[in-house]
Design an enzyme around this catalytic site. Structure first.
Site, PDB file in Angstrom:
ATOM      1  CG  ASN A  12      24.750  28.401  42.082  1.00  0.00           C
ATOM      2  OD1 ASN A  12      25.196  29.026  43.046  1.00  0.00           O
ATOM      3  ND2 ASN A  12      25.526  27.896  41.128  1.00  0.00           N
ATOM      4  CE  LYS A  14      25.953  30.545  38.573  1.00  0.00           C
ATOM      5  NZ  LYS A  14      26.288  30.524  37.152  1.00  0.00           N
ATOM      6  CG  HIS A  99      28.643  25.498  39.247  1.00  0.00           C
ATOM      7  ND1 HIS A  99      29.259  26.340  38.349  1.00  0.00           N
ATOM      8  CD2 HIS A  99      27.311  25.683  39.080  1.00  0.00           C
ATOM      9  CE1 HIS A  99      28.334  27.006  37.675  1.00  0.00           C
ATOM     10  NE2 HIS A  99      27.143  26.620  38.099  1.00  0.00           N
ATOM     11  CD  GLU A 101      29.834  29.838  37.488  1.00  0.00           C
ATOM     12  OE1 GLU A 101      29.581  29.982  38.706  1.00  0.00           O
ATOM     13  OE2 GLU A 101      29.021  30.124  36.590  1.00  0.00           O
ATOM     14  CD  GLU A 169      24.349  24.302  36.264  1.00  0.00           C
ATOM     15  OE1 GLU A 169      23.344  24.978  36.537  1.00  0.00           O
ATOM     16  OE2 GLU A 169      25.483  24.595  36.661  1.00  0.00           O
ATOM     17  N   GLY A 175      24.532  31.514  31.945  1.00  0.00           N
ATOM     18  CA  GLY A 175      24.633  32.977  31.946  1.00  0.00           C
ATOM     19  C   GLY A 175      24.679  33.600  30.563  1.00  0.00           C
ATOM     20  CB  SER A 215      20.069  30.458  29.859  1.00  0.00           C
ATOM     21  OG  SER A 215      21.346  31.059  29.772  1.00  0.00           O
TER      22      SER A 215
HETATM   23  P1  13P Z   1      22.231  30.852  34.857  1.00  0.00           P
HETATM   24  O1  13P Z   1      20.847  30.382  35.240  1.00  0.00           O
HETATM   25  O2  13P Z   1      22.528  32.243  35.304  1.00  0.00           O
HETATM   26  O3  13P Z   1      22.517  30.594  33.412  1.00  0.00           O
HETATM   27  O4  13P Z   1      23.270  29.929  35.694  1.00  0.00           O
HETATM   28  C1  13P Z   1      23.118  28.561  35.692  1.00  0.00           C
HETATM   29  C2  13P Z   1      24.010  28.000  36.732  1.00  0.00           C
HETATM   30  O5  13P Z   1      25.220  28.007  36.611  1.00  0.00           O
HETATM   31  C3  13P Z   1      23.361  27.449  37.947  1.00  0.00           C
HETATM   32  O6  13P Z   1      24.254  26.694  38.685  1.00  0.00           O
END
Ligand code: 13P
Length: 256
Positions: A12, A14, A99, A101, A169, A175, A215
């Site tokens: 992803n 983003k 997601h 976010e 997640e 992150g 992560s």
């Molecule tokens: P990270 O791998 O950067 O922690 O992000 C995970 C994520 O949100 C994937 O959709």
């Protein structure tokens, strides 16, 4: 241990990536060789602006291209939105929905996420439905209750289970460099598989995939991907560079 389906490794990106980033897609396409293909399915979800270009770059390579969100309608007066049909038309085969976010910055509800998953299926895309608890949910001991509520609200019960993927997640792991213990990941994944059996029925359960995200890095991918009930990974930051993302894919267990 029962046979696991071939791992599904999804990146992803983003809101990252310009056309200059397509070199990473080209690099991933070259790296996804026949040995890796036996171990895992490999999909990259760049921002919507790059879906068409990435799909062209990936042509003939067996890597899949996906998107990160879609609108619930196929077309209409929804300024700024992109439909699942448009993404499919651009070469996407997959779309991430719900997601954390988007749930947090765009106030998406479980009901919205379910509608988006249905829109994806209508357009022939595989929805990857994201769920996960906050740190305060976790500290309060509410993780499984939160996941249960998100699954029952976001997963369409009518769905063909082979075309639907769930990603777990934990929000506090995204992150941050933090991950749950392996035992905690295994427990939540076992729980999600059980809940999906209740929602979707046991038909096709052996092919149902639940991904872990938060992560995931080359250094921890092997132990996470080896866990029973973990059927792949949804990777953010470490999917931006081909070398790192390929290293994660190479950590997928050999199929048996
Ligand atoms: P990270 O791998 O950067 O922690 O992000 C995970 C994520 O949100 C994937 O959709």
């Amino acid at each position: 241990m029962p046979a696991k389906p071939r791992s599904l490794i999804v990146g992803n990106w983003k809101m990252n990536g310009l056309r200059s980033s397509l070199v990473e897609i080209a690099h991933m396409a070259r790296g996804y060789d026949s040995k890796l293909r036996r171990a895992c399915e490999f999909i990259v979800c760049p921002p919507a602006t790059l879906v068409y270009f990435a799909a062209k770059e990936a042509l003939g390579s067996h890597i899949g291209i996906g998107a990160q969100d879609c609108h619930i309608e196929a077309s209409g007066a929804f300024t700024g939105e992109v439909s699942a049909e448009m993404l499919a038309d651009s070469g996407a085969t997959t779309v991430i929905v719900g997601h954390s976010e988007r749930r947090s910055y765009s106030a998406e509800t479980d009901g919205d996420v379910k509608s988006k998953a249905l829109a994806a299926l209508r357009a022939g895309l595989m929805p990857i439905i994201c769920v996960g608890e906050t740190n305060s949910d976790r500290e309060g001991g509410h993780t499984l209750a939160v996941i249960k509520r998100q699954l029952s609200g976001s997963v369409p019960g009518s769905a063909d289970s082979e075309t639907l993927v769930v990603a777990y997640e934990p929000i506090w792991a995204i992150g941050t460099g933090l991950t749950p213990t392996l035992a905690d990941i295994a427990e939540v994944h076992r729980f999600i598989h059980r809940e999906l059996n209740a929602i979707l029925g046991s038909h096709g359960a052996a092919l149902r995939r639940v991904l872990y995200g938060g992560s995931v890095k080359p250094s921890n991918a092997r132990e996470i991907l080896a866990l029973e009930h973990v059927d792949g990974a949804l990777v953010g930051g470490a999917s931006l560079k081909a070398e790192d993302f390929l290293a994660i894919a190479r950590a997928a267990p050999a199929p048996h």
